[in-house]
Design a protein around this motif. Sequence first.
Motif, PDB file in Angstrom:
ATOM      1  N   SER A   1       0.843  -0.970   0.092  1.00 46.18           N
ATOM      2  CA  SER A   1      -0.065  -0.142   0.021  1.00 46.18           C
ATOM      3  C   SER A   1       0.760   0.979   0.023  1.00 46.18           C
ATOM      4  O   SER A   1       0.853   2.269  -0.788  1.00 46.18           O
ATOM      5  N   CYS A   2       1.731   1.015   0.733  1.00 44.33           N
ATOM      6  CA  CYS A   2       3.119   2.087   0.435  1.00 44.33           C
ATOM      7  C   CYS A   2       3.317   2.534  -0.382  1.00 44.33           C
ATOM      8  O   CYS A   2       3.485   3.826  -1.609  1.00 44.33           O
ATOM      9  N   PHE A   3       4.032   1.387  -1.630  1.00 47.17           N
ATOM     10  CA  PHE A   3       4.568   1.104  -2.526  1.00 47.17           C
ATOM     11  C   PHE A   3       3.545   2.078  -3.018  1.00 47.17           C
ATOM     12  O   PHE A   3       3.710   2.677  -4.721  1.00 47.17           O
ATOM     13  N   ALA A   4       1.822   1.891  -3.157  1.00 51.03           N
ATOM     14  CA  ALA A   4       1.017   2.312  -4.085  1.00 51.03           C
ATOM     15  C   ALA A   4       0.949   3.832  -4.693  1.00 51.03           C
ATOM     16  O   ALA A   4       0.889   4.223  -5.359  1.00 51.03           O
ATOM     17  N   PHE A   5       1.088   4.244  -2.764  1.00 45.46           N
ATOM     18  CA  PHE A   5       0.678   5.642  -3.028  1.00 45.46           C
ATOM     19  C   PHE A   5       2.024   6.308  -3.273  1.00 45.46           C
ATOM     20  O   PHE A   5       1.453   6.686  -3.929  1.00 45.46           O
ATOM     21  N   ARG A   6       2.812   5.715  -3.154  1.00 42.04           N
ATOM     22  CA  ARG A   6       4.411   7.062  -3.742  1.00 42.04           C
ATOM     23  C   ARG A   6       4.511   6.870  -5.878  1.00 42.04           C
ATOM     24  O   ARG A   6       4.575   7.130  -6.044  1.00 42.04           O
ATOM     25  N   LEU A   7       3.757   5.802  -5.964  1.00 51.03           N
ATOM     26  CA  LEU A   7       3.579   5.124  -7.105  1.00 51.03           C
ATOM     27  C   LEU A   7       2.375   6.449  -7.734  1.00 51.03           C
ATOM     28  O   LEU A   7       2.604   6.559  -8.734  1.00 51.03           O
ATOM     29  N   TRP A   8       1.677   6.740  -7.077  1.00 53.69           N
ATOM     30  CA  TRP A   8       0.425   7.429  -7.214  1.00 53.69           C
ATOM     31  C   TRP A   8       1.375   9.045  -7.035  1.00 53.69           C
ATOM     32  O   TRP A   8       0.617   9.986  -8.077  1.00 53.69           O
ATOM     33  N   LYS A   9       2.044   9.089  -6.505  1.00 50.55           N
ATOM     34  CA  LYS A   9       2.680  10.286  -6.120  1.00 50.55           C
ATOM     35  C   LYS A   9       3.293  10.992  -6.896  1.00 50.55           C
ATOM     36  O   LYS A   9       3.888  11.857  -7.845  1.00 50.55           O
ATOM     37  N   LEU A  10       4.132  10.104  -7.494  1.00 48.90           N
ATOM     38  CA  LEU A  10       5.331   9.971  -8.709  1.00 48.90           C
ATOM     39  C   LEU A  10       4.070   9.783 -10.146  1.00 48.90           C
ATOM     40  O   LEU A  10       4.714  10.739 -11.432  1.00 48.90           O
ATOM     41  N   SER A  11       3.262   9.208 -10.348  1.00 56.41           N
ATOM     42  CA  SER A  11       2.861   9.193 -11.395  1.00 56.41           C
ATOM     43  C   SER A  11       1.786   9.954 -12.059  1.00 56.41           C
ATOM     44  O   SER A  11       1.226  10.085 -13.088  1.00 56.41           O
TER      45      SER A  11
ATOM     46  N   LEU B   1      -2.569   2.467 -12.433  1.00 56.81           N
ATOM     47  CA  LEU B   1      -1.712   1.591 -11.739  1.00 56.81           C
ATOM     48  C   LEU B   1      -1.578   1.342 -10.950  1.00 56.81           C
ATOM     49  O   LEU B   1      -1.877   0.512 -10.446  1.00 56.81           O
ATOM     50  N   PRO B   2      -1.936   2.604  -9.862  1.00 54.28           N
ATOM     51  CA  PRO B   2      -1.664   2.525  -7.983  1.00 54.28           C
ATOM     52  C   PRO B   2      -2.787   1.516  -7.864  1.00 54.28           C
ATOM     53  O   PRO B   2      -2.812   0.887  -6.595  1.00 54.28           O
ATOM     54  N   LEU B   3      -4.258   1.643  -8.178  1.00 54.40           N
ATOM     55  CA  LEU B   3      -5.418   0.994  -8.781  1.00 54.40           C
ATOM     56  C   LEU B   3      -5.344  -0.424  -8.665  1.00 54.40           C
ATOM     57  O   LEU B   3      -5.198  -1.069  -8.090  1.00 54.40           O
ATOM     58  N   ILE B   4      -4.235  -0.547 -10.158  1.00 54.93           N
ATOM     59  CA  ILE B   4      -4.949  -1.905 -10.320  1.00 54.93           C
ATOM     60  C   ILE B   4      -3.175  -2.876  -9.466  1.00 54.93           C
ATOM     61  O   ILE B   4      -3.889  -3.755  -8.499  1.00 54.93           O
ATOM     62  N   SER B   5      -2.621  -1.826  -8.436  1.00 56.01           N
ATOM     63  CA  SER B   5      -1.823  -2.788  -7.910  1.00 56.01           C
ATOM     64  C   SER B   5      -2.580  -2.850  -6.395  1.00 56.01           C
ATOM     65  O   SER B   5      -2.293  -4.061  -5.978  1.00 56.01           O
ATOM     66  N   LEU B   6      -2.750  -1.792  -6.247  1.00 58.39           N
ATOM     67  CA  LEU B   6      -3.716  -1.667  -4.185  1.00 58.39           C
ATOM     68  C   LEU B   6      -4.890  -3.058  -4.942  1.00 58.39           C
ATOM     69  O   LEU B   6      -5.228  -4.037  -4.492  1.00 58.39           O
ATOM     70  N   ALA B   7      -5.251  -3.430  -5.995  1.00 61.12           N
ATOM     71  CA  ALA B   7      -6.085  -4.422  -5.985  1.00 61.12           C
ATOM     72  C   ALA B   7      -5.880  -5.842  -6.858  1.00 61.12           C
ATOM     73  O   ALA B   7      -5.922  -6.126  -5.486  1.00 61.12           O
ATOM     74  N   LEU B   8      -4.801  -6.437  -6.752  1.00 63.87           N
ATOM     75  CA  LEU B   8      -4.098  -7.709  -6.592  1.00 63.87           C
ATOM     76  C   LEU B   8      -2.800  -7.813  -5.237  1.00 63.87           C
ATOM     77  O   LEU B   8      -3.612  -9.189  -5.258  1.00 63.87           O
ATOM     78  N   CYS B   9      -2.688  -6.437  -4.409  1.00 64.68           N
ATOM     79  CA  CYS B   9      -2.360  -6.539  -3.325  1.00 64.68           C
ATOM     80  C   CYS B   9      -3.499  -7.283  -2.536  1.00 64.68           C
ATOM     81  O   CYS B   9      -3.409  -8.264  -2.069  1.00 64.68           O
TER      82      CYS B   9
ATOM     83  N   TRP C   1       9.822   2.910 -14.195  1.00 61.56           N
ATOM     84  CA  TRP C   1      10.141   3.437 -15.344  1.00 61.56           C
ATOM     85  C   TRP C   1       9.350   5.869 -14.924  1.00 61.56           C
ATOM     86  O   TRP C   1       9.921   6.465 -15.634  1.00 61.56           O
ATOM     87  N   TYR C   2       8.271   6.000 -13.677  1.00 67.54           N
ATOM     88  CA  TYR C   2       8.214   7.462 -13.769  1.00 67.54           C
ATOM     89  C   TYR C   2       9.609   7.807 -13.036  1.00 67.54           C
ATOM     90  O   TYR C   2       9.620   8.957 -13.374  1.00 67.54           O
ATOM     91  N   LEU C   3      10.505   7.399 -12.723  1.00 67.02           N
ATOM     92  CA  LEU C   3      11.482   8.129 -12.118  1.00 67.02           C
ATOM     93  C   LEU C   3      12.796   8.053 -12.915  1.00 67.02           C
ATOM     94  O   LEU C   3      13.395   8.979 -13.082  1.00 67.02           O
ATOM     95  N   ARG C   4      12.407   7.106 -13.725  1.00 68.47           N
ATOM     96  CA  ARG C   4      13.743   7.282 -15.316  1.00 68.47           C
ATOM     97  C   ARG C   4      13.114   8.315 -15.857  1.00 68.47           C
ATOM     98  O   ARG C   4      14.022   9.475 -16.429  1.00 68.47           O
ATOM     99  N   LYS C   5      11.754   8.317 -16.131  1.00 65.04           N
ATOM    100  CA  LYS C   5      11.370   9.279 -17.070  1.00 65.04           C
ATOM    101  C   LYS C   5      11.867  10.924 -16.802  1.00 65.04           C
ATOM    102  O   LYS C   5      11.744  11.715 -17.352  1.00 65.04           O
ATOM    103  N   GLN C   6      11.594  11.262 -14.934  1.00 64.52           N
ATOM    104  CA  GLN C   6      11.875  12.419 -14.439  1.00 64.52           C
ATOM    105  C   GLN C   6      13.195  12.409 -14.257  1.00 64.52           C
ATOM    106  O   GLN C   6      13.909  13.640 -14.786  1.00 64.52           O
ATOM    107  N   ARG C   7      14.039  11.437 -15.281  1.00 59.49           N
ATOM    108  CA  ARG C   7      15.465  12.348 -15.078  1.00 59.49           C
ATOM    109  C   ARG C   7      16.159  13.261 -16.137  1.00 59.49           C
ATOM    110  O   ARG C   7      16.619  13.894 -15.961  1.00 59.49           O
ATOM    111  N   SER C   8      15.366  13.168 -16.962  1.00 57.82           N
ATOM    112  CA  SER C   8      16.607  13.817 -18.408  1.00 57.82           C
ATOM    113  C   SER C   8      15.410  15.212 -18.452  1.00 57.82           C
ATOM    114  O   SER C   8      16.476  15.947 -18.585  1.00 57.82           O
ATOM    115  N   SER C   9      14.868  15.851 -17.211  1.00 56.67           N
ATOM    116  CA  SER C   9      14.725  17.129 -16.805  1.00 56.67           C
ATOM    117  C   SER C   9      15.259  17.883 -15.680  1.00 56.67           C
ATOM    118  O   SER C   9      15.273  18.834 -14.980  1.00 56.67           O
ATOM    119  N   ALA C  10      16.235  17.044 -14.864  1.00 55.90           N
ATOM    120  CA  ALA C  10      16.872  17.158 -13.335  1.00 55.90           C
ATOM    121  C   ALA C  10      18.466  17.544 -14.006  1.00 55.90           C
ATOM    122  O   ALA C  10      19.138  17.579 -14.704  1.00 55.90           O
TER     123      ALA C  10
END
Length: 252
Positions: free
Chosen positions: A117-127, A132-140, A191-200
């Motif tokens: 659930s913590c990782f799903a929350f982090r994914l929501w904040k990133l994305s 994807l967070p809801l799919i992950s949470l449902a599977l969890c 993937w979302y972390l790498r996506k932010q890399r180009s503008s950092a």
Amino acid sequence: MNITTPTSLVQNVLPPFNAYIMIGPVVLGALVNACLFGGLVIQTYVYHANFPNDHRVVKLTVAAILASQTAHMICVSATLWKVAVSGYGNPLTLSIFPLGADAAILFTAITGTLVESCFAFRLWKLSKTLTLPLISLALCLLAQSIALTMTVKAFAMTNLLTFETDENRLITLSLTSRLVCELTLTLSMAWYLRKQRSSAFVRTTTIIDRLVLWTLETGLMTSLVVVLVMSFFLAMKQNYIWVGLYATLATD
């Protein structure tokens, strides 16, 4: 006069006893679990020392994970004692799960729910999206709900081999759901972390690279353990190798 001896009774419910694949995996699993639990305690101390101003919800979540892991550690230790000490010389005790192992399933499910659930929350904040967070949470929730059901059935177990055969689909579904959940969270966050890399900036890029590496290490290690548990469960139900691996799953 036909007298059924304990040895012949054991042979009717279990394959020929082999301590290396029955007791050995439980001992190794308990030792690895103890080492990982020690690492968790250190991580919890470091977290509270470095982030005293974090939100109360985050602190409560960390405390809940530590409490669940402490209970899990006690259950795994009780299982080790039952298998290697109080049940020594009597293979019949291995025909059902010790009560500690039954309870360990429960605390593995609780820990998995909290962490994912913590990782799903982090994914929501990133994305910034909910898909994807809801799919992950449902599977969890699916995986952990099945695990809770398995806990109830494990306490009522009368024979391990019968239990594994009857609940084969549920156990496999639970492990598969957790595996897909772990991979979804891990790969999506990377993937979302790498996506932010180009503008950092250069310094920020280094931090992002390190976060991606840590994310992959954490998520893929847990996924690997789930794959091993499922593989040994499907291929070798008659021994405790998958049980020893499962004992470490909560702390991976």
